[in-house]
Design a protein around this motif. Structure first.
Motif, PDB file in Angstrom:
ATOM      1  N   ALA A 163      73.185 -72.984 -24.209  1.00 11.66           N
ATOM      2  CA  ALA A 163      72.038 -73.794 -23.912  1.00 11.66           C
ATOM      3  C   ALA A 163      71.837 -73.235 -22.664  1.00 11.66           C
ATOM      4  O   ALA A 163      72.164 -73.066 -21.673  1.00 11.66           O
ATOM      5  N   PRO A 164      69.612 -71.897 -22.303  1.00  9.65           N
ATOM      6  CA  PRO A 164      69.690 -72.161 -21.833  1.00  9.65           C
ATOM      7  C   PRO A 164      69.297 -72.575 -20.225  1.00  9.65           C
ATOM      8  O   PRO A 164      69.484 -74.084 -20.238  1.00  9.65           O
ATOM      9  N   LEU A 165      69.804 -72.119 -19.350  1.00  9.16           N
ATOM     10  CA  LEU A 165      69.872 -73.066 -18.409  1.00  9.16           C
ATOM     11  C   LEU A 165      68.309 -72.938 -17.592  1.00  9.16           C
ATOM     12  O   LEU A 165      67.994 -72.097 -17.698  1.00  9.16           O
ATOM     13  N   GLY A 166      68.191 -73.861 -16.814  1.00 10.74           N
ATOM     14  CA  GLY A 166      66.787 -73.793 -15.731  1.00 10.74           C
ATOM     15  C   GLY A 166      65.847 -73.640 -16.095  1.00 10.74           C
ATOM     16  O   GLY A 166      64.803 -73.360 -15.883  1.00 10.74           O
ATOM     17  N   LYS A 180      81.349 -75.350  -6.452  1.00  7.27           N
ATOM     18  CA  LYS A 180      80.803 -75.143  -7.402  1.00  7.27           C
ATOM     19  C   LYS A 180      80.121 -73.905  -6.531  1.00  7.27           C
ATOM     20  O   LYS A 180      79.697 -73.044  -6.787  1.00  7.27           O
ATOM     21  N   LYS A 181      80.191 -74.030  -4.761  1.00 11.48           N
ATOM     22  CA  LYS A 181      79.580 -72.822  -4.517  1.00 11.48           C
ATOM     23  C   LYS A 181      79.976 -71.801  -4.357  1.00 11.48           C
ATOM     24  O   LYS A 181      79.039 -70.730  -4.342  1.00 11.48           O
ATOM     25  N   VAL A 182      81.989 -71.867  -3.859  1.00 10.29           N
ATOM     26  CA  VAL A 182      82.271 -70.439  -4.710  1.00 10.29           C
ATOM     27  C   VAL A 182      82.151 -69.731  -5.981  1.00 10.29           C
ATOM     28  O   VAL A 182      81.957 -68.450  -6.391  1.00 10.29           O
ATOM     29  N   TYR A 183      82.219 -71.110  -7.250  1.00  5.23           N
ATOM     30  CA  TYR A 183      81.675 -71.075  -8.511  1.00  5.23           C
ATOM     31  C   TYR A 183      80.507 -69.720  -8.247  1.00  5.23           C
ATOM     32  O   TYR A 183      80.837 -68.888  -9.513  1.00  5.23           O
ATOM     33  N   THR A 184      79.242 -70.618  -8.101  1.00  4.75           N
ATOM     34  CA  THR A 184      77.919 -69.311  -8.025  1.00  4.75           C
ATOM     35  C   THR A 184      78.018 -68.638  -7.615  1.00  4.75           C
ATOM     36  O   THR A 184      77.485 -66.975  -7.620  1.00  4.75           O
ATOM     37  N   LEU A 185      78.905 -68.659  -5.959  1.00  5.97           N
ATOM     38  CA  LEU A 185      78.812 -67.271  -5.645  1.00  5.97           C
ATOM     39  C   LEU A 185      79.954 -66.042  -5.884  1.00  5.97           C
ATOM     40  O   LEU A 185      79.277 -64.732  -6.604  1.00  5.97           O
ATOM     41  N   VAL A 186      80.738 -66.185  -7.057  1.00  8.17           N
ATOM     42  CA  VAL A 186      81.275 -65.582  -8.147  1.00  8.17           C
ATOM     43  C   VAL A 186      81.018 -64.808  -8.871  1.00  8.17           C
ATOM     44  O   VAL A 186      80.475 -63.713  -9.357  1.00  8.17           O
ATOM     45  N   LEU A 187      80.325 -66.121  -9.532  1.00  5.31           N
ATOM     46  CA  LEU A 187      78.962 -65.134 -11.144  1.00  5.31           C
ATOM     47  C   LEU A 187      77.873 -64.750 -10.505  1.00  5.31           C
ATOM     48  O   LEU A 187      77.550 -63.473 -11.621  1.00  5.31           O
ATOM     49  N   LYS A 188      77.209 -64.788  -9.192  1.00  5.90           N
ATOM     50  CA  LYS A 188      75.998 -64.110  -8.913  1.00  5.90           C
ATOM     51  C   LYS A 188      76.435 -62.226  -8.639  1.00  5.90           C
ATOM     52  O   LYS A 188      76.343 -61.631  -9.379  1.00  5.90           O
ATOM     53  N   GLY A 189      77.824 -62.427  -7.877  1.00 10.43           N
ATOM     54  CA  GLY A 189      78.571 -61.323  -8.100  1.00 10.43           C
ATOM     55  C   GLY A 189      78.756 -60.956  -9.599  1.00 10.43           C
ATOM     56  O   GLY A 189      78.177 -59.377  -9.264  1.00 10.43           O
ATOM     57  N   HIS A 190      78.855 -61.479 -10.931  1.00 13.02           N
ATOM     58  CA  HIS A 190      79.453 -60.891 -12.226  1.00 13.02           C
ATOM     59  C   HIS A 190      78.519 -60.509 -12.514  1.00 13.02           C
ATOM     60  O   HIS A 190      77.997 -59.089 -12.817  1.00 13.02           O
ATOM     61  N   ILE A 191      77.387 -61.242 -12.746  1.00 14.03           N
ATOM     62  CA  ILE A 191      76.413 -61.043 -12.981  1.00 14.03           C
ATOM     63  C   ILE A 191      75.542 -59.477 -12.345  1.00 14.03           C
ATOM     64  O   ILE A 191      74.887 -58.855 -12.914  1.00 14.03           O
ATOM     65  N   GLN A 192      75.565 -59.193 -11.519  1.00 10.59           N
ATOM     66  CA  GLN A 192      74.882 -57.947 -10.213  1.00 10.59           C
ATOM     67  C   GLN A 192      75.837 -56.786 -10.952  1.00 10.59           C
ATOM     68  O   GLN A 192      74.915 -56.287 -10.720  1.00 10.59           O
ATOM     69  N   PRO A 229      85.089 -83.436 -11.994  1.00  7.46           N
ATOM     70  CA  PRO A 229      84.912 -83.355 -11.417  1.00  7.46           C
ATOM     71  C   PRO A 229      84.946 -82.722 -10.128  1.00  7.46           C
ATOM     72  O   PRO A 229      85.824 -82.376 -10.204  1.00  7.46           O
ATOM     73  N   LEU A 230      84.187 -81.968  -9.388  1.00  5.70           N
ATOM     74  CA  LEU A 230      84.170 -80.115  -8.409  1.00  5.70           C
ATOM     75  C   LEU A 230      83.771 -81.440  -6.956  1.00  5.70           C
ATOM     76  O   LEU A 230      82.840 -82.000  -7.550  1.00  5.70           O
ATOM     77  N   THR A 231      84.086 -80.397  -6.481  1.00  4.36           N
ATOM     78  CA  THR A 231      83.877 -80.424  -5.366  1.00  4.36           C
ATOM     79  C   THR A 231      82.556 -79.547  -4.380  1.00  4.36           C
ATOM     80  O   THR A 231      81.967 -78.515  -5.450  1.00  4.36           O
ATOM     81  N   GLU A 232      81.865 -80.023  -3.589  1.00  3.66           N
ATOM     82  CA  GLU A 232      80.428 -78.694  -3.316  1.00  3.66           C
ATOM     83  C   GLU A 232      81.105 -77.620  -2.837  1.00  3.66           C
ATOM     84  O   GLU A 232      80.607 -76.563  -3.399  1.00  3.66           O
ATOM     85  N   ILE A 262      77.786 -74.752 -12.214  1.00  4.12           N
ATOM     86  CA  ILE A 262      76.760 -73.681 -11.118  1.00  4.12           C
ATOM     87  C   ILE A 262      75.400 -74.397 -10.545  1.00  4.12           C
ATOM     88  O   ILE A 262      74.962 -75.353 -10.849  1.00  4.12           O
ATOM     89  N   VAL A 263      75.654 -73.943  -9.138  1.00  7.23           N
ATOM     90  CA  VAL A 263      74.546 -74.511  -8.092  1.00  7.23           C
ATOM     91  C   VAL A 263      73.280 -73.680  -8.378  1.00  7.23           C
ATOM     92  O   VAL A 263      73.004 -72.500  -8.108  1.00  7.23           O
ATOM     93  N   LEU A 264      71.888 -74.168  -9.433  1.00  4.19           N
ATOM     94  CA  LEU A 264      71.045 -73.330  -9.764  1.00  4.19           C
ATOM     95  C   LEU A 264      70.056 -72.873  -8.853  1.00  4.19           C
ATOM     96  O   LEU A 264      69.749 -71.535  -9.199  1.00  4.19           O
ATOM     97  N   GLU A 265      69.788 -73.847  -7.447  1.00  3.54           N
ATOM     98  CA  GLU A 265      69.052 -72.410  -6.345  1.00  3.54           C
ATOM     99  C   GLU A 265      69.714 -71.541  -5.608  1.00  3.54           C
ATOM    100  O   GLU A 265      68.871 -71.098  -4.887  1.00  3.54           O
ATOM    101  N   MET A 266      71.055 -71.688  -5.920  1.00  7.46           N
ATOM    102  CA  MET A 266      71.616 -70.363  -5.237  1.00  7.46           C
ATOM    103  C   MET A 266      71.343 -69.630  -6.126  1.00  7.46           C
ATOM    104  O   MET A 266      71.923 -67.576  -5.948  1.00  7.46           O
ATOM    105  N   MET A 267      70.912 -69.532  -7.552  1.00  9.04           N
ATOM    106  CA  MET A 267      70.400 -68.207  -8.182  1.00  9.04           C
ATOM    107  C   MET A 267      69.631 -67.975  -7.989  1.00  9.04           C
ATOM    108  O   MET A 267      68.398 -68.363  -8.286  1.00  9.04           O
ATOM    109  N   THR A 268      69.632 -65.944  -8.414  1.00  8.40           N
ATOM    110  CA  THR A 268      68.141 -65.377  -8.711  1.00  8.40           C
ATOM    111  C   THR A 268      67.114 -65.928 -10.450  1.00  8.40           C
ATOM    112  O   THR A 268      68.322 -65.845 -10.833  1.00  8.40           O
TER     113      THR A 268
END
Lengths: 582, 582
Positions: free
Chosen positions: B578-581, B410-422, B404-407, B537-543
């Motif tokens: 497997a695909p996300l979203g 999850k949020k920080v992980y998603t922000l880092v992933l967004k940066g990586h993908i950009q 289990p993860l804290t909110e 991943i917090v899906l709503e944070m991803m474009t």
């Protein structure tokens, strides 16, 4: 030249104060070559003459140099020699060439000396100005009156600013400094003038020591009021030409000179130790105080009202054959007339760029009676303009739909808008430089293989020059950090030669965003209040966040401007600001 | 020191070759102070001793310096004196202090001399190495054998490389150069060694003139095969210690020395004119040829297989109490064992960072038996690791959900992933620098007031050092342009002290994107093949665009790796990819 045993003379585009715009008195390069672009260097030898300029001016220079004997040298084009290389080839080793050290910065002359030495040991004389002998009808140095810039707009007295400058000098272990940048002097002394086109500055030098401050200026420019004012602020006055003597008599241990600002002749006349550093005034001036920020908001409100009156008026022509009654120059005049109706309006802040169709792709296009063309009910009009109000300076670009658009025009417009919005949305740590954030304006267009070669943004003065440094947003490295209180423009564009140009520009204010364990973060706030044309937007290319920004911006524009507009103008604005994308 | 009339001696963390990792022989600062971090400088006076290091090592240094008499000096902390300031205070004006010029770069010693002069005219001796007299059990300079790096992996012979280096030198108007960076020498000569931990290099110098090339190396390191090979490639051999003599005998007009690379003693022993420039070899080495790129793809396939075998094995523990049987060190060992099974595996490419929970927030954490902790079925494990395969070097970071993860996690992980993908999505004009694109990795986290203080990316060698310059992606200005054929990592992170750390890293290849009227544009291609944990991943944070990139990447990872995996591993990978979203 023969009498002086000189092989060549170099005429730069600069003046003793290294300004961007210069008084006619110093337009020696234009006098000698006929070329009137803002950037260019002419070189005359006994047998040849050439003029170097950049790609903005290739076409204009070609035209203007016809029959003058000047050969056009295209900067940054393969095979173009540098000025020292060309002189080396034309004049041969051991030659002596000359520049007027008064109209070239210390750093540029030092570089020139080094480069000429490499071309077969050519030497440089710097104490000779041939214009004094050959330019019979030379315009005099302006003698216009100087006026006091009221404290209600400046927000800080000249005395207080000089105290802060002395503090900044002490931090750099300097006892004094010579200021020769006219906007720095105007800002420091809370004085304004009319000596330079579009820039409310006056010709002078300011010498600050640890205990005194002396303004070197032609005294006919000073009214008794201004003389009394300067006395109160602790500033002495001496004749403009006495600055050299003032430097010789300067008796402190050292003096700060910014080698990019101070001209070579004055630089060399200093006998004390020189602290070579960027002038601290440049940065101080760019960080606006609360009064100046309030002035900017007031000026932007007025400018927005004028823009909306203009756009609402223009909307009556859009898509209609009657638009051919209008030309690039006539719409510029109409826009200026709306601005001139606004309180505290003084002048335009730069020559309007009104480029229709393919003219919009010429980055520094300025319509003249010869180039002016009628508008047509199709395509895009690029309109980059600004005003000087007593309470602030404005700079805005809108690209306006005049009728049906091509798919390419719509796509490019949307890419530029996405870039513009990404800068508006940007948050960044205090201390970041403009180079770091520049890509946000370009990433969308880079993905389509498009780009623009000018900067993305520059500072804007407080009823001062529309270009203010040292901070910039651009691809090239500009280390000056972005700081809360600075103004900066956001003006990405794309220019397709022979087709059309697009640019969308707001002037932004840097404000605090949040403070966390990772430090202070900053954000942008749009000072400019004017709708951005929605007609060309390809909705599918925009992200939700970009659409949300545009809708919120338009809501703010409508709420702020509509109380000041007629019913008809308000109706137009309501439509122009209606939300996009539901 | 008293015998030599010296007031202080300075021990740096560097060696004669200015490498990032150094052989034990030159770990003099560790010997004298006990502190074993990779960066730190010790200074000993007659009465005091102090050690300067940066924030990565404050805790470790505090621990290791206990009872040694060394005072910890925290770099970049308010109130910490610089080394010259401290020496000025401790030793007083006119003192003489010393460094060993052999283990300090020419540029660093020149700077030190200038800084010490400002502190009351302190002078610096550079020809004295006290370690030679006081370090009795000093480890010898390694005598390991050198091996030939086969042309089937190098893609270009040493002879061809030397020809290209001479061309590059001529462009800089230099007749020759001294190479002392061990990875540059290994790359040039297509040789590899085992003298330095994780870096397959060997201790030597290479002197190139317009007509000859001489390798200065302890001859016991050369097998007859290597000796014969060097002869074929036109490279002479001389004893390691003869390099100084070689420089004295160098008879051409001038020589290029990179002052950041060549040590001060050798720099000063040169009698010819010195061309002070960055070594051209640095940039040449970073642009991979077709053979090297094929090698990278092969190495990355193997590394991906090893990573997936490891992650599939680890998945059996996730969310279960049994995971407490595992520790940071044991998972590292398990991962290394999977890599070691792969063909052409030689070594790890750097010490694994396996940081669980709060340890993940220590940027350069390396688990030791003292710090090692058992994993728990919750939170995040940060795992940064890489391998040396004969055909390429790898560097990958994954942050793995253990339960289990804290909110916040999850949020920080998603922000880092967004940066990586950009960064992965970025397109840019040829010639852009890493500083220009860095913000793409940070903009999402900056909007939340988060940041990381390390760089976003560095070059990776071809079976060479995992850190390779001069190009980097980082906030600080790095002018080196990004060029097609370069490798660069993409590794944004966020570290919340006492809580957890997140980093996601792939190694990328720069490839051509498109060519338009605006020039050549480049793009990135992920060489690394390994799923990125989707659980946090917090899906709503991803474009949409970010989700599409992740899904396409995962599809490629699955298609490429699954043919090489067991049925069980394939099943795990199918789920991970497997695909996300939807």
């Amino acid at each position: 030249m023969r009498r002086e045993h000189l092989s060549a003379f170099i005429f730069p585009s600069t003046d003793p104060h290294q300004g961007e715009y210069i008084p006619d008195h110093w337009k020696g390069r234009e006098f000698i070559s006929g070329f009137n672009g803002s950037a260019g260097t002419a070189v005359v030898t006994m047998n040849a003459a050439a003029l170097w300029t950049d790609s903005r001016y290739f076409l204009a220079a070609e035209e203007q140099l016809k029959g003058t004997g000047f050969k056009l040298m295209k900067l940054k084009v393969d095979g173009t020699p540098t000025i020292p290389q060309w002189i080396g080839r034309e004049c041969g080793p051991g030659a002596e060439v000359a520049v007027d050290g008064m109209v070239n910065s210390a750093s540029s002359v030092k570089e020139l000396i080094a480069d000429l030495r490499k071309e077969g040991g050519i030497t440089l004389r710097t104490n000779f100005d041939p214009l004094a002998q050959i330019w019979y009808k030379r315009p005099p140095i302006p003698e216009n009156k100087v006026e006091i810039y009221p404290l209600e707009y400046a927000g800080e007295t000249a005395h207080e600013k000089i105290v802060r400058i002395r503090q900044a000098l002490r931090q750099k272990h300097a006892d004094g400094m010579l200021m020769s940048a006219l906007d720095d002097i105007a800002w420091t002394l809370n004085l304004r003038g009319t000596d330079v086109h579009c820039n409310p500055v006056f010709v002078s030098y300011l010498l600050i020591s640890s205990r005194s401050a002396t303004l070197y200026i032609n005294k006919v420019k000073l009214t008794p009021d201004v003389e009394a004012y300067l006395k109160t602020e602790g500033v002495g006055v001496d004749a403009y030409d006495n600055v050299k003597k003032g430097l010789k008599d300067y008796f402190e241990y050292n003096i700060l000179l910014d080698p990019d600002e101070v001209n070579y002749t004055l630089y060399k006349s200093v006998t004390r130790e020189i602290v070579e550093e960027e002038s601290p005034v440049k940065r101080m001036k760019t960080v606006k105080n609360e009064t100046e920020i309030a002035g900017f908001r007031s000026a932007m409100l007025k400018d927005g009202i004028a823009m909306v009156k203009f756009l609402s008026w223009l909307s009556g022509y859009i898509g209609k054959q009657e638009i051919s009654q209008l030309t690039e120059i006539s719409v510029d005049e109409k826009l200026t007339s709306f601005r001139a109706e606004q309180p505290l309006y003084r002048d335009i802040s730069f020559d309007t760029i009104a480029g229709y169709g393919a003219h919009g792709a010429i980055v520094h296009y300025e319509a003249t009676p010869e180039t002016d063309i009628p508008l047509q009910p199709k395509g895009l009009l690029l309109l980059d303009s600004g005003a000087q109000y007593l309470d602030g300076t404005t700079d805005i670009t809108r690209t306006i739909t005049l009728g049906p658009l091509t798919e390419e025009e719509k796509k490019v417009y949307t890419l530029v808008l996405k870039g513009h919005i990404q800068i508006e949305l940007c948050k960044f740590p205090s201390g970041a430089s403009g180079t770091q954030i520049d890509i946000l304006a370009r990433q969308a267009m880079w993905r389509e293989g498009l780009n623009y070669l000018h900067g993305t943004g520059h500072g804007v003065g407080t009823y001062l020059n529309v270009h203010e440094g040292p901070h910039q947003i651009r691809m090239e490295w500009k280390p000056a950090p972005l700081v809360a209180g600075m103004t900066v423009t956001d003006e990405p564009g794309v220019y397709l030669a022979g087709k059309f140009g697009v640019r969308t520009e707001n002037t932004l204010l840097i404000t605090p965003y949040k403070e966390t364990e990772f430090g202070k973060f900053l954000q942008f706030e749009s000072l400019t209040l004017c709708p951005i044309d929605k007609t060309p937007i390809v909705l599918e290319m925009m992200t939700r966040e970009e659409i949300d920004w545009l809708n919120a911006y338009h809501q703010r524009v409508f709420d702020t401007l509509s109380p000041h507009l007629s019913e008809e103008e308000t109706a137009w604005l309501r439509e122009a600001c209606a939300p996009l994308g539901g």
